[in-house]
Design a protein around this motif. Structure first.
Motif, PDB file in Angstrom:
ATOM      1  N   LYS A 144       0.835  -1.195   0.000  1.00  0.00           N
ATOM      2  CA  LYS A 144       0.000   0.000   0.000  1.00  0.00           C
ATOM      3  C   LYS A 144       0.877   1.255   0.000  1.00  0.00           C
ATOM      4  CE  LYS A 144      -3.941  -0.134   0.573  1.00  0.00           C
ATOM      5  NZ  LYS A 144      -5.069  -0.209  -0.393  1.00  0.00           N
ATOM      6  N   LEU A 145       0.585   2.183  -0.907  1.00  0.00           N
ATOM      7  CA  LEU A 145       1.319   3.438  -0.995  1.00  0.00           C
ATOM      8  C   LEU A 145       0.594   4.521  -0.219  1.00  0.00           C
ATOM      9  CD1 LEU A 145       2.205   3.429  -4.806  1.00  0.00           C
ATOM     10  CD2 LEU A 145       3.485   2.428  -2.921  1.00  0.00           C
ATOM     11  N   GLN A 146       1.316   5.600   0.091  1.00  0.00           N
ATOM     12  CA  GLN A 146       0.707   6.695   0.832  1.00  0.00           C
ATOM     13  C   GLN A 146      -0.376   7.415   0.030  1.00  0.00           C
ATOM     14  OE1 GLN A 146       3.873   9.395   1.823  1.00  0.00           O
ATOM     15  NE2 GLN A 146       4.303   9.972  -0.300  1.00  0.00           N
ATOM     16  N   HIS A 154      -2.821   3.953  -3.538  1.00  0.00           N
ATOM     17  CA  HIS A 154      -2.638   2.915  -4.547  1.00  0.00           C
ATOM     18  C   HIS A 154      -1.975   1.685  -3.922  1.00  0.00           C
ATOM     19  CE1 HIS A 154      -2.876   6.667  -6.902  1.00  0.00           C
ATOM     20  NE2 HIS A 154      -3.355   5.925  -7.881  1.00  0.00           N
ATOM     21  N   THR A 155      -2.147   0.561  -4.590  1.00  0.00           N
ATOM     22  CA  THR A 155      -1.508  -0.674  -4.152  1.00  0.00           C
ATOM     23  C   THR A 155      -0.659  -1.223  -5.277  1.00  0.00           C
ATOM     24  OG1 THR A 155      -3.381  -1.188  -2.709  1.00  0.00           O
ATOM     25  CG2 THR A 155      -1.866  -2.982  -3.210  1.00  0.00           C
ATOM     26  N   LEU A 156       0.582  -1.572  -4.965  1.00  0.00           N
ATOM     27  CA  LEU A 156       1.483  -2.177  -5.939  1.00  0.00           C
ATOM     28  C   LEU A 156       1.622  -3.662  -5.647  1.00  0.00           C
ATOM     29  CD1 LEU A 156       4.473   0.329  -6.276  1.00  0.00           C
ATOM     30  CD2 LEU A 156       2.551   0.021  -7.831  1.00  0.00           C
ATOM     31  N   PHE A 197       3.276  13.832 -13.703  1.00  0.00           N
ATOM     32  CA  PHE A 197       1.996  13.155 -13.887  1.00  0.00           C
ATOM     33  C   PHE A 197       1.833  11.861 -13.095  1.00  0.00           C
ATOM     34  CE2 PHE A 197       2.590  15.636 -17.846  1.00  0.00           C
ATOM     35  CZ  PHE A 197       1.449  16.439 -17.742  1.00  0.00           C
ATOM     36  N   THR A 198       2.890  11.348 -12.488  1.00  0.00           N
ATOM     37  CA  THR A 198       2.740  10.129 -11.696  1.00  0.00           C
ATOM     38  C   THR A 198       2.024  10.458 -10.396  1.00  0.00           C
ATOM     39  OG1 THR A 198       4.777   9.185 -12.611  1.00  0.00           O
ATOM     40  CG2 THR A 198       3.957   8.232 -10.561  1.00  0.00           C
ATOM     41  N   ARG A 199       0.899   9.811 -10.173  1.00  0.00           N
ATOM     42  CA  ARG A 199       0.106  10.040  -8.969  1.00  0.00           C
ATOM     43  C   ARG A 199       0.399   8.998  -7.896  1.00  0.00           C
ATOM     44  NH1 ARG A 199       0.026  14.194 -10.579  1.00  0.00           N
ATOM     45  NH2 ARG A 199      -1.594  15.435 -11.550  1.00  0.00           N
ATOM     46  N   ALA A 200       0.663   7.783  -8.304  1.00  0.00           N
ATOM     47  CA  ALA A 200       0.914   6.704  -7.342  1.00  0.00           C
ATOM     48  C   ALA A 200       2.153   7.030  -6.513  1.00  0.00           C
ATOM     49  CB  ALA A 200       1.094   5.377  -8.050  1.00  0.00           C
ATOM     50  N   GLY A 201       2.021   6.915  -5.207  1.00  0.00           N
ATOM     51  CA  GLY A 201       3.142   7.156  -4.315  1.00  0.00           C
ATOM     52  C   GLY A 201       3.215   8.553  -3.750  1.00  0.00           C
ATOM     53  N   LYS A 202       2.516   9.504  -4.348  1.00  0.00           N
ATOM     54  CA  LYS A 202       2.542  10.871  -3.839  1.00  0.00           C
ATOM     55  C   LYS A 202       1.614  10.997  -2.630  1.00  0.00           C
ATOM     56  CE  LYS A 202       3.744  13.397  -8.054  1.00  0.00           C
ATOM     57  NZ  LYS A 202       3.326  14.456  -9.014  1.00  0.00           N
ATOM     58  N   ALA A 203       2.044  11.774  -1.658  1.00  0.00           N
ATOM     59  CA  ALA A 203       1.206  12.003  -0.470  1.00  0.00           C
ATOM     60  C   ALA A 203      -0.023  12.790  -0.877  1.00  0.00           C
ATOM     61  CB  ALA A 203       1.994  12.753   0.586  1.00  0.00           C
ATOM     62  N   PRO A 204      -1.178  12.439  -0.354  1.00  0.00           N
ATOM     63  CA  PRO A 204      -2.398  13.177  -0.717  1.00  0.00           C
ATOM     64  C   PRO A 204      -2.315  14.623  -0.279  1.00  0.00           C
ATOM     65  CG  PRO A 204      -2.790  11.697   1.138  1.00  0.00           C
ATOM     66  CD  PRO A 204      -1.432  11.372   0.610  1.00  0.00           C
ATOM     67  N   THR A 205      -2.871  15.516  -1.090  1.00  0.00           N
ATOM     68  CA  THR A 205      -2.890  16.938  -0.765  1.00  0.00           C
ATOM     69  C   THR A 205      -3.851  17.186   0.395  1.00  0.00           C
ATOM     70  OG1 THR A 205      -2.459  17.469  -3.084  1.00  0.00           O
ATOM     71  CG2 THR A 205      -3.259  19.256  -1.676  1.00  0.00           C
ATOM     72  N   PRO A 206      -3.382  17.812   1.457  1.00  0.00           N
ATOM     73  CA  PRO A 206      -4.263  18.050   2.601  1.00  0.00           C
ATOM     74  C   PRO A 206      -5.417  18.984   2.232  1.00  0.00           C
ATOM     75  CG  PRO A 206      -2.199  19.261   2.845  1.00  0.00           C
ATOM     76  CD  PRO A 206      -2.036  18.360   1.673  1.00  0.00           C
ATOM     77  N   THR A 207      -6.572  18.659   2.732  1.00  0.00           N
ATOM     78  CA  THR A 207      -7.757  19.489   2.469  1.00  0.00           C
ATOM     79  C   THR A 207      -7.947  20.492   3.578  1.00  0.00           C
ATOM     80  OG1 THR A 207      -9.149  17.841   3.577  1.00  0.00           O
ATOM     81  CG2 THR A 207      -8.885  17.643   1.193  1.00  0.00           C
ATOM     82  N   VAL A 208      -8.389  21.665   3.178  1.00  0.00           N
ATOM     83  CA  VAL A 208      -8.611  22.753   4.170  1.00  0.00           C
ATOM     84  C   VAL A 208      -9.976  22.581   4.798  1.00  0.00           C
ATOM     85  CG1 VAL A 208      -8.701  25.232   4.487  1.00  0.00           C
ATOM     86  CG2 VAL A 208      -7.123  24.260   2.820  1.00  0.00           C
TER      87      VAL A 208
END
Length: 259
Positions: free
Chosen positions: A15-17, A20-22, A248-259
């Motif tokens: 599981k990635l942050q 996604h799952t690899l 453009f790679t989304r997998a592995g990137k930390a989610p953007t915090p929501t306000v």
């Protein structure tokens, strides 16, 4: 109230942050499929000898103009040291795959969140190399010795002991010997260094990672498989693959915090 069924991941997943799952087995299948397609396209047209020869003359002319055409001199020096040439042959034919696969496994196991970006970088870079092979077929230095062009290059893979040669049996029939610009060896070796240097802790390991693409450059020259400008083309292709993969790679990137 009817319970909503939860999504169940398949076995052997990481599981990635990003959420996604690899799966290692899916990665292996995808990489094998990609390399099969790459090899088929790379070796699709191997009969561009005239264009490849003309392009070799262009590369040599450019290098002479820039004052960097020293490939023949360097090989002449290296040929005086047979163990060096034999070691370079095995380096060229083996480490290219072994080290790249090893680095990919290292990233997948130790830096899983970074792995998708580096995987995509390598995939885009390799695809760009295919375009180069198709648009600019290039005769490597080792083949110039077979043509009246005033060069004394030696095909070290054919003339010195090694496991394989481009001129041997099936290899000569399926390998596109004019796929030289850019040098995939340099592109992959530099990719390995970029992945390892910021992540390994020991100083000696960092130094080995830095020396790997430098050694690869020396090897591709003294074995007469590439020109120096092929290495420059590889760096350009790698840079062209790096930026879109990072963007453009989304997998592995930390989610953007929501306000």
């Amino acid at each position: 109230m009817k319970a909503v069924a939860k999504h169940r991941d398949l076995p052997a997943g990481r599981k990635l942050q990003s959420g996604h799952t690899l799966y290692w087995w899916a990665e292996v299948l995808a990489i094998l499929g990609y390399y099969f397609v790459y090899s088929a396209i790379r070796n699709w047209n191997t009969s561009n000898e005239s264009a490849a020869f003309d392009n070799a003359k262009i590369i040599i002319r450019w290098e002479r103009w820039m004052g960097i055409y020293h490939e023949e001199t360097l090989q002449d020096w290296a040929l005086h040291f047979k163990p060096l040439i034999i070691a370079a042959n095995y380096f060229y034919g083996s480490l290219h795959f072994v080290v790249t696969i090893g680095v990919a496994i290292f990233l997948f196991r130790r830096f899983t969140n970074d792995y998708p970006r580096y995987r995509n970088t390598l995939a885009i870079t390799t695809a760009l190399a295919l375009i180069g092979f198709r648009l600019f077929p290039l005769m490597p230095p080792r083949l110039l010795g077979t043509i009246e062009f005033g060069h004394g290059y030696v095909d070290t893979l054919a003339d010195f002991p090694t496991f394989w040669s481009f001129n041997s049996g099936a290899v000569s029939k399926i390998s596109n010997q004019f796929a030289a610009m850019p040098s995939v060896h340099i592109a992959w070796a530099t990719w390995c260094a970029l992945a390892l240097v910021p992540r390994v802790e020991q100083r000696w390991a960092k130094m080995l990672a830095i020396l790997y693409p430098i050694t690869t450059l020396i090897v591709i020259v003294i074995t007469a498989n590439h020109y120096v400008l092929d290495a420059a083309g590889a760096i350009i292709a790698l840079a062209a693959g790096w930026f879109p993969a990072a963007r453009f790679t989304r997998a592995g990137k930390a989610p953007t915090p929501t306000v």
